[in-house]
Design a protein around this motif. Structure first.
Motif, PDB file in Angstrom:
ATOM      1  N   GLY A  75       0.820  -1.201   0.000  1.00 58.79           N
ATOM      2  CA  GLY A  75       0.000   0.000   0.000  1.00 58.79           C
ATOM      3  C   GLY A  75       0.856   1.253   0.000  1.00 58.79           C
ATOM      4  N   CYS A  76       0.339   2.307  -0.625  1.00 53.23           N
ATOM      5  CA  CYS A  76       1.045   3.589  -0.661  1.00 53.23           C
ATOM      6  C   CYS A  76       0.005   4.696  -0.808  1.00 53.23           C
ATOM      7  CB  CYS A  76       2.048   3.630  -1.814  1.00 53.23           C
ATOM      8  SG  CYS A  76       1.303   3.645  -3.461  1.00 53.23           S
ATOM      9  N   ARG A  77       0.481   5.928  -0.776  1.00 52.28           N
ATOM     10  CA  ARG A  77      -0.357   7.088  -1.072  1.00 52.28           C
ATOM     11  C   ARG A  77       0.366   7.919  -2.112  1.00 52.28           C
ATOM     12  NH1 ARG A  77      -0.137   9.320   4.148  1.00 52.28           N
ATOM     13  NH2 ARG A  77      -0.387  11.331   3.154  1.00 52.28           N
ATOM     14  N   VAL A  78      -0.398   8.522  -2.983  1.00 48.15           N
ATOM     15  CA  VAL A  78       0.134   9.438  -3.986  1.00 48.15           C
ATOM     16  C   VAL A  78      -0.522  10.788  -3.736  1.00 48.15           C
ATOM     17  CG1 VAL A  78       0.240   9.960  -6.457  1.00 48.15           C
ATOM     18  CG2 VAL A  78       0.443   7.596  -5.683  1.00 48.15           C
ATOM     19  N   ALA A  79       0.278  11.863  -3.745  1.00 42.36           N
ATOM     20  CA  ALA A  79      -0.264  13.214  -3.556  1.00 42.36           C
ATOM     21  C   ALA A  79       0.035  14.038  -4.801  1.00 42.36           C
ATOM     22  CB  ALA A  79       0.360  13.868  -2.333  1.00 42.36           C
ATOM     23  N   PHE A  80      -1.023  14.677  -5.308  1.00 45.05           N
ATOM     24  CA  PHE A  80      -0.885  15.539  -6.480  1.00 45.05           C
ATOM     25  C   PHE A  80      -1.894  16.667  -6.365  1.00 45.05           C
ATOM     26  CE2 PHE A  80      -2.127  16.672 -10.867  1.00 45.05           C
ATOM     27  CZ  PHE A  80      -0.908  17.183 -11.292  1.00 45.05           C
ATOM     28  N   ALA A  81      -1.445  17.879  -6.597  1.00 41.89           N
ATOM     29  CA  ALA A  81      -2.306  19.065  -6.586  1.00 41.89           C
ATOM     30  C   ALA A  81      -3.111  19.181  -5.288  1.00 41.89           C
ATOM     31  CB  ALA A  81      -3.226  19.062  -7.808  1.00 41.89           C
ATOM     32  N   GLY A  82      -2.458  18.849  -4.165  1.00 40.89           N
ATOM     33  CA  GLY A  82      -3.094  19.008  -2.869  1.00 40.89           C
ATOM     34  C   GLY A  82      -4.068  17.913  -2.480  1.00 40.89           C
ATOM     35  N   VAL A  83      -4.146  16.846  -3.258  1.00 44.86           N
ATOM     36  CA  VAL A  83      -5.074  15.746  -2.954  1.00 44.86           C
ATOM     37  C   VAL A  83      -4.274  14.459  -2.793  1.00 44.86           C
ATOM     38  CG1 VAL A  83      -7.086  14.448  -3.768  1.00 44.86           C
ATOM     39  CG2 VAL A  83      -6.881  16.884  -4.315  1.00 44.86           C
ATOM     40  N   ASP A  84      -4.627  13.676  -1.760  1.00 48.04           N
ATOM     41  CA  ASP A  84      -4.001  12.367  -1.529  1.00 48.04           C
ATOM     42  C   ASP A  84      -4.892  11.268  -2.101  1.00 48.04           C
ATOM     43  OD1 ASP A  84      -1.960  13.539  -0.138  1.00 48.04           O
ATOM     44  OD2 ASP A  84      -2.285  12.398   1.710  1.00 48.04           O
ATOM     45  N   TYR A  85      -4.235  10.265  -2.696  1.00 46.69           N
ATOM     46  CA  TYR A  85      -4.940   9.120  -3.271  1.00 46.69           C
ATOM     47  C   TYR A  85      -4.311   7.842  -2.723  1.00 46.69           C
ATOM     48  CZ  TYR A  85      -6.334  12.658  -6.669  1.00 46.69           C
ATOM     49  OH  TYR A  85      -6.817  13.794  -7.263  1.00 46.69           O
ATOM     50  N   ALA A  86      -5.140   6.927  -2.238  1.00 48.10           N
ATOM     51  CA  ALA A  86      -4.643   5.632  -1.767  1.00 48.10           C
ATOM     52  C   ALA A  86      -4.398   4.738  -2.969  1.00 48.10           C
ATOM     53  CB  ALA A  86      -5.650   4.986  -0.824  1.00 48.10           C
ATOM     54  N   GLY A  87      -3.283   4.021  -2.953  1.00 41.46           N
ATOM     55  CA  GLY A  87      -2.968   3.126  -4.057  1.00 41.46           C
ATOM     56  C   GLY A  87      -2.098   1.976  -3.603  1.00 41.46           C
ATOM     57  N   ILE A 106      -0.653   1.533  -8.791  1.00 40.74           N
ATOM     58  CA  ILE A 106      -2.044   1.452  -9.227  1.00 40.74           C
ATOM     59  C   ILE A 106      -2.837   2.314  -8.254  1.00 40.74           C
ATOM     60  CG2 ILE A 106      -4.019  -0.055  -9.604  1.00 40.74           C
ATOM     61  CD1 ILE A 106      -2.030  -2.343 -10.081  1.00 40.74           C
ATOM     62  N   ALA A 107      -3.584   3.279  -8.780  1.00 42.92           N
ATOM     63  CA  ALA A 107      -4.322   4.251  -7.963  1.00 42.92           C
ATOM     64  C   ALA A 107      -5.598   4.635  -8.705  1.00 42.92           C
ATOM     65  CB  ALA A 107      -3.443   5.484  -7.730  1.00 42.92           C
ATOM     66  N   PRO A 108      -6.456   5.423  -8.081  1.00 40.67           N
ATOM     67  CA  PRO A 108      -7.604   5.952  -8.820  1.00 40.67           C
ATOM     68  C   PRO A 108      -7.121   6.881  -9.941  1.00 40.67           C
ATOM     69  CG  PRO A 108      -7.841   6.336  -6.457  1.00 40.67           C
ATOM     70  CD  PRO A 108      -6.448   5.851  -6.687  1.00 40.67           C
ATOM     71  N   ARG A 109      -7.971   7.161 -10.896  1.00 39.68           N
ATOM     72  CA  ARG A 109      -7.624   8.152 -11.924  1.00 39.68           C
ATOM     73  C   ARG A 109      -7.411   9.489 -11.225  1.00 39.68           C
ATOM     74  NH1 ARG A 109      -7.815   8.827 -17.315  1.00 39.68           N
ATOM     75  NH2 ARG A 109      -8.928   6.900 -17.737  1.00 39.68           N
ATOM     76  N   ILE A 110      -6.329  10.164 -11.577  1.00 36.80           N
ATOM     77  CA  ILE A 110      -5.972  11.434 -10.936  1.00 36.80           C
ATOM     78  C   ILE A 110      -6.141  12.551 -11.970  1.00 36.80           C
ATOM     79  CG2 ILE A 110      -4.134  12.744  -9.813  1.00 36.80           C
ATOM     80  CD1 ILE A 110      -3.026  10.055  -8.790  1.00 36.80           C
ATOM     81  N   PRO A 111      -7.092  13.464 -11.737  1.00 37.18           N
ATOM     82  CA  PRO A 111      -7.343  14.529 -12.706  1.00 37.18           C
ATOM     83  C   PRO A 111      -6.114  15.398 -12.965  1.00 37.18           C
ATOM     84  CG  PRO A 111      -9.050  14.479 -11.014  1.00 37.18           C
ATOM     85  CD  PRO A 111      -7.972  13.539 -10.578  1.00 37.18           C
TER      86      PRO A 111
END
Length: 155
Positions: free
Chosen positions: A89-101, A124-129
């Motif tokens: 498990g990891c987290r990805v942060a982009f444009a001020g939003v965190d996504y679990a992946g 592998i994460a949710p689609r990130i706008p």
């Protein structure tokens, strides 16, 4: 208790195109075929985007140390023998939003092609706008599961 996560700076890079769709090597996306197998073995990736984020973490390299899931002998294609996969498990942060992946790690010793550099995390994460190749982003990993080290000169 939540483990202390390690923050890494990364750049989104173009991948081989195998995970998300047809490529020169496969007439189908590998994740489209793999996700149902992973789900049957206990890891549900169905809500996530069917492609990987290829994140360059240079000057660092990673090694999968203690993944949450390891699946052996996954026969997902008739084009080559079964492969082993691990996930952490990891987290990805982009444009001020965190996504679990999940860090997606096809074991190189069981792969036939499309090898990744040890400075490239596949996630592998949710689609990130608005995320496109070349964008800077952050990845948060559990150092008990994924070992991070500075790349040695000349590697």
């Amino acid at each position: 208790m939540t483990p202390e996560l390690l923050r890494l700076q990364g750049i989104l890079c173009r991948g081989y195109g195998v995970a998300g769709g047809a490529s020169q090597d496969y007439p189908y996306g590998s994740l489209e075929r793999q996700i149902p197998i992973f789900k049957s073995r206990g890891l549900d990736l169905e809500p996530l985007y069917r492609g990987t984020l290829n994140i360059d973490i240079r000057p660092f390299v990673f090694e999968m140390r203690n993944p949450q899931f390891t699946f052996r002998a996954v026969a997902w294609s008739d084009l080559h023998p079964p492969e082993d996969f691990s996930f952490a498990g990891c987290r990805v942060a982009f444009a001020g939003v965190d996504y679990a992946g999940w860090i997606y790690y096809p074991h190189p010793e069981t792969k036939r092609r499309n090898f990744q550099d040890s400075s490239l995390l596949e996630v592998i994460a949710p689609r990130i706008p608005n995320l496109v190749v070349g964008c800077a982003l952050e990845v948060f990993v559990d150092p008990a599961r994924v070992s991070i080290a500075r790349r040695e000169a000349g590697e």
